[in-house]
Design an enzyme around this catalytic site. Structure first.
Site, short mmCIF file in Angstrom:
data_model
loop_
_atom_site.label_atom_id
_atom_site.label_comp_id
_atom_site.label_asym_id
_atom_site.label_seq_id
_atom_site.Cartn_x
_atom_site.Cartn_y
_atom_site.Cartn_z
N TYR A 277 0.82 -1.21 0.00
CA TYR A 277 0.00 0.00 0.00
C TYR A 277 0.87 1.27 0.00
CZ TYR A 277 -4.04 -2.99 1.08
OH TYR A 277 -5.04 -3.94 1.04
N ASP B 178 -1.96 -11.01 8.68
CA ASP B 178 -1.22 -12.17 8.15
C ASP B 178 0.27 -12.10 8.47
OD1 ASP B 178 -3.24 -13.66 6.04
OD2 ASP B 178 -3.66 -11.54 6.30
N HIS C 80 4.86 -6.27 -4.51
CA HIS C 80 3.44 -6.54 -4.74
C HIS C 80 2.57 -5.35 -4.43
CE1 HIS C 80 2.21 -7.17 -0.46
NE2 HIS C 80 3.49 -7.37 -0.33
N TYR D 235 -11.48 -0.84 -0.08
CA TYR D 235 -11.46 -0.44 1.33
C TYR D 235 -10.13 0.23 1.69
CZ TYR D 235 -8.26 -3.67 3.85
OH TYR D 235 -7.16 -4.30 4.36
N ARG D 236 -9.15 0.15 0.77
CA ARG D 236 -7.80 0.60 1.08
C ARG D 236 -7.02 0.49 -0.23
NH1 ARG D 236 -4.67 -3.04 5.57
NH2 ARG D 236 -2.87 -1.74 6.02
C1 EUG Z 1 -4.57 -9.42 2.93
C2 EUG Z 1 -5.75 -9.01 3.51
C3 EUG Z 1 -6.07 -7.68 3.52
C4 EUG Z 1 -5.21 -6.75 2.94
C5 EUG Z 1 -4.03 -7.16 2.39
C6 EUG Z 1 -3.71 -8.50 2.39
C7 EUG Z 1 -4.30 -10.85 2.92
C8 EUG Z 1 -3.29 -11.42 2.28
C9 EUG Z 1 -8.21 -8.02 4.44
O1 EUG Z 1 -7.21 -7.17 4.04
O2 EUG Z 1 -5.57 -5.44 2.96
C10 EUG Z 1 -3.06 -12.84 2.33
#
Ligand code: EUG
Length: 604
Positions: free
Chosen positions: A145, A205, A448, A529-530
Site C-alpha cells: 500500500y 497475516d 506486490h 477499502y484501502r
Molecule cells: C490481505 C488481507 C487484507 C489486505 C491485504 C492482504 C491478505 C493477504 C483483508 O485485508 O488489505 C493474504
C-alpha cells in the site's frame, strides 16, 4: 541455503525486530528471498536530495537546522544516501521499497524521529512555520500500500515508531491495552506471553506491522477481534495545528490528573464520535491508541477444499448464513488453489517454465500432487470455544457445505507439518508470524500491490468482481491470487499483484491492471477499502455520489484543521487547498506514464 545473509534484527535488538522464537524462520525467509534477487542492493542517486515542493535548498537547510534544534541533531536525518529496498524485517523509511514508479519519486527529503507526543507537536508547529509537508509513519510496514513512502516527494517523514514504541499499559482486568505507534504485533504478543496473561492479541497475516498504524489504516486480522479499528478504544491525537486531543472517555479528565478510568472501556463517550475521521485520513497524528484484547479460549483451525472453480458463488452463499449466525466467529479466508502453490515459497519457475500466467491446467496438475489435492477453492476456518462447542460447530459447518459436491475437510493433524494450515492456526489464535512472506519468492526482485475491493457476501456480487479480476489479470498477464476475507454481510476480495521491481514493463502492466480493476469494479458499484498511495486519488474519486459530496466534506474538514496543508497532503486522496487543482492528483493513466521516468510532483 548456500548464501547466508546477515541475521535480521531481533526484538531484543530493535523495536521492529523479530521475536527470538522466529529468528531461524526469519533467517531462512531472508536467505530465500535474497537468493532470487538479481537487482543490486542500491544504485547511485541520480537526483540527489529531493527537496520539498517549492522549497529552495537554502530555505530547506534553514528549516532542517531549526528542526534539529527541536529534536536534537541525531533525530533529524537527511535522505541523501543511496536508497536500499531491503526486505520486510529491514525495511526502509526513505521510500517505497516496492516502488512502482521511479524509486526516487516517492521519497522523503529527511526523516524526523520525535521521542514524545510533545515532540510530535513541536514537529507539527515547525512544519506550519516553514511550510514543509510532513508524512507520519508508525513502523512503515504498510506493504503493498506504499510502505513508508510519502505521497508528496520531498516531504519530511515523521518516523514515530523508532522512539515512541512503548506498550503504555496492559489492563488484564479490562482486557485492553494502550500502545504507541512503534509497537508491533510481535512486541505486544511477546509482552503478554512474558506476563503470562490469559489474553490474545489480533494479528494480520504478517506480524511485523504497527498495531496502531494498521488499525488507523483499517486493517484486518483473523481472531474474533479481527476488525482492528472496531476494536480500538480511545486515541490521543496531535492535530495539524499542534493541538493535542483525546477522543472518547479520554476527553474527561481522570481524578487528580490521571487518565480517565473508562478511556479503554467505552468507545464513543459523548457527542460526535470523532475517532473515525482519524482513520485513513490526514487530519491528525495518532500518538497513542487503546485496544481491546480477547480472552484466550479454545480454538480449532481447519481447511475445506472445493473441487470446481464454478463452485465459487455457492461457497459464498454457504458462508453467509454461517457468518451471520455467528457460527463463524472470526474472519475466515477463502483462497484460490493457486495460492497453495505460492505459499510453499517456491518460485513460479518451479511450477511453470513460461512467463505468462500459470495456466489453470498446470495449477491443477501440481495441486493434484499436493496435500490439498486437485481442487479449486480452499477455505481456511477456525472455530472457538470449548471442545464440545467446537465439535458441534464443525458439524453445522460440514452440513452447510455438504450442498457443494466433493468438498473435503482437513484438520491440521491430517496435513504435513509444513502445510500452510499450521500457520493459519497460529494467526487465527492471535500468534503473529511471517509465513506470508513466502509469496515474494514467486518472482525475482518481487514486489506486490494489493487490489482490495469490498463486495456483499453474495454469490452474484462476488462473481462479478471475480470475473473482472480473472479477465483483467489475463489481459495484463499476471497470475491471479485472490484471498477473500469473508464476513456476514461483506467480504474483502483481496488480490495480490506480484511483479518484478526490476522490470519497467511489469511495473507498467501492474499499474495499468490496478487502474483498470479500480475503474471496472467501480462501474459495477464496488469500491476499495484501502489502496496504495499511488491509486488513492483514483479510488477516492470513485466515491463520488452526489457531485463528490464526501470528498467535499473531507476537504472542508481538511482545510479547517490544516489550513497550511502540511499534514500528509494527498493521503487517501485528500488534498489541502494549497495543492488542489494544480495537477497533483494521479488520475487516468498518469501512474503508468511515469513508470520508468518522469515526476508526480508538479509546481505548486
Ligand atoms: C490481505 C488481507 C487484507 C489486505 C491485504 C492482504 C491478505 C493477504 C483483508 O485485508 O488489505 C493474504
Amino acid at each position: 541455503m548456500s548464501n547466508r545473509q546477515a541475521p535480521p534484527p531481533t526484538l531484543a535488538e530493535k523495536y521492529s525486530g523479530v521475536p527470538a522464537r522466529l529468528a531461524a524462520i526469519a533467517q531462512d525467509a531472508k536467505d530465500r528471498l535474497y537468493s532470487h534477487k538479481t537487482a543490486p542492493d542500491s544504485v547511485p542517486r541520480r537526483g540527489g536530495l529531493r527537496l520539498p515542493p517549492d522549497t529552495s535548498r537554502e530555505a530547506f537547510d534553514e528549516a532542517i537546522a531549526a528542526l534539529k534544534q527541536e529534536l536534537g541533531q541525531a533525530n533529524v536525518v537527511l535522505n541523501d544516501k543511496p536508497l536500499v529496498d531491503g526486505w520486510y524485517l529491514e525495511h526502509p523509511n526513505t521510500h517505497d521499497a516496492f516502488a512502482v514508479i521511479d524509486q526516487e519519486e516517492l521519497v522523503s527529503s529527511a526523516i524526523a524521529y520525535p521521542g514524545s507526543t510533545a515532540e510530535v507537536q513541536a514537529v507539527v508547529k515547525w512544519a506550519n512555520k516553514f511550510a514543509i509537508p510532513i508524512y507520519p509513519i508508525s513502523i512503515g510496514r504498510n506493504v503493498g500500500y506504499g510502505g513508508s513512502a510519502p505521497r508528496v516527494p520531498g516531504a519530511v517523514v515523521v518516523d514515530l515508531g523508532r522512539r515512541m514504541n512503548k506498550i503504555l499499559n496492559i489492563d488484564a482486568e479490562n482486557a485492553s491495552c494502550m500502545v504507541e505507534p512503534g509497537v508491533s504485533y510481535f512486541a505486544l504478543y511477546e509482552e503478554i506471553q512474558k506476563k503470562k496473561l490469559p489474553l490474545w492479541i489480533d494479528t494480520p497475516d504478517l506480524g511485523g506491522g504497527s498495531v496502531l498504524g494498521n488499525a488507523i489504516d483499517r486493517g484486518v486480522g483473523y481472531t474474533p477481534f479481527g476488525d482492528h479499528f472496531a476494536n480500538h478504544c480511545g486515541m490521543e491525537v496531535v492535530l495539524p495545528n499542534g493541538e493535542l486531543l483525546r477522543t472518547g472517555m479520554g476527553a474527561l479528565p481522570g481524578k487528580n490528573g490521571a487518565d480517565n478510568p473508562t478511556w479503554q472501556s467505552f468507545q464513543p463517550a459523548y457527542g460526535p464520535y470523532s475517532d473515525g475521521i482519524f482513520s485513513q485520513s490526514n487530519f491528525g497524528i495518532v500518538c497513542q491508541m487503546g485496544f481491546w484484547l480477547m480472552r484466550e479460549t479454545g480454538h480449532q483451525s481447519y481447511m475445506i477444499t472445493f473441487p470446481r472453480d464454478e463452485d465459487f458463488p455457492n461457497i459464498v452463499e454457504a458462508i453467509r448464513p454461517l457468518a451471520q449466525k455467528g457460527i463463524l466467529g472470526n474472519i475466515p479466508q477463502l483462497r484460490h488453489v493457486a495460492q497453495e502453490l505460492n505459499v510453499t515459497g517456491k518460485p513460479k519457475s518451479h511450477w511453470y517454465a513460461g512467463t505468462s500466467p500459470v495456466p489453470r491446467e498446470v495449477i491443477q496438475k501440481h495441486a493434484a500432487q499436493m496435500p490439498c489435492g486437485d481442487c479449486s477453492w480452499v477455505f481456511y476456518g477456525t472455530q472457538y470455544g470449548d471442545e464440545t462447542s467446537i465439535n458441534s460447530q464443525l458439524e453445522i459447518i460440514k452440513s452447510a457445505f455438504s450442498s457443494i459436491k466433493g468438498f473435503k475437510f482437513f484438520l491440521p493433524s491430517d496435513l504435513p507439518p509444513d502445510h500452510y494450515l499450521h500457520s493459519r492456526a497460529l494467526v487465527c489464535s492471535g500468534v503473529p508470524v511471517l509465513r506470508e512472506l513466502d509469496w515474494l519468492n514467486w518472482k525475482p526482485n518481487a514486489a506486490h500491490l494489493f487490489f482490495s475491493p469490498i463486495t456483499p457476501t453474495r454469490g452474484e456480487d462476488a462473481t462479478v468482481v471475480h470475473d473482472i479480476n480473472v479477465r483483467l489479470h489475463q489481459k495484463y498477464a499476471f497470475d491471479l491470487f485472490p484471498t477473500l476475507c469473508v464476513a456476514g454481510r461483506e467480504m474483502h476480495y483481496i488480490t495480490n499483484i506480484i511483479y518484478d521491481r526490476s522490470s519497467d514493463d511489469e511495473k507498467r502492466r501492474a499499474a495499468a491492471l490496478m487502474r483498470e480493476l479500480i475503474s471496472e469494479t467501480a462501474r459495477e458499484g464496488y469500491g476499495e477499502y484501502r489502496t496504495h498511495i499511488l491509486f488513492a486519488d483514483q479510488v477516492a474519486r470513485t466515491y463520488n455520489w452526489n457531485n463528490n459530496a464526501l470528498m467535499r466534506f473531507n476537504e472542508t474538514i481538511k482545510d479547517a484543521l490544516d489550513p497550511n496543508g502540511i499534514l500528509a497532503p494527498g493521503r487517501n486522496g485528500i488534498w489541502p487547498k494549497k495543492y488542489r487543482g494544480k495537477g497533483w492528483e494521479l488520475l487516468g493513466d498518469s501512474v503508468e506514464k511515469v513508470v520508468g521516468g518522469g515526476t508526480i510532483s508538479p509546481k505548486l
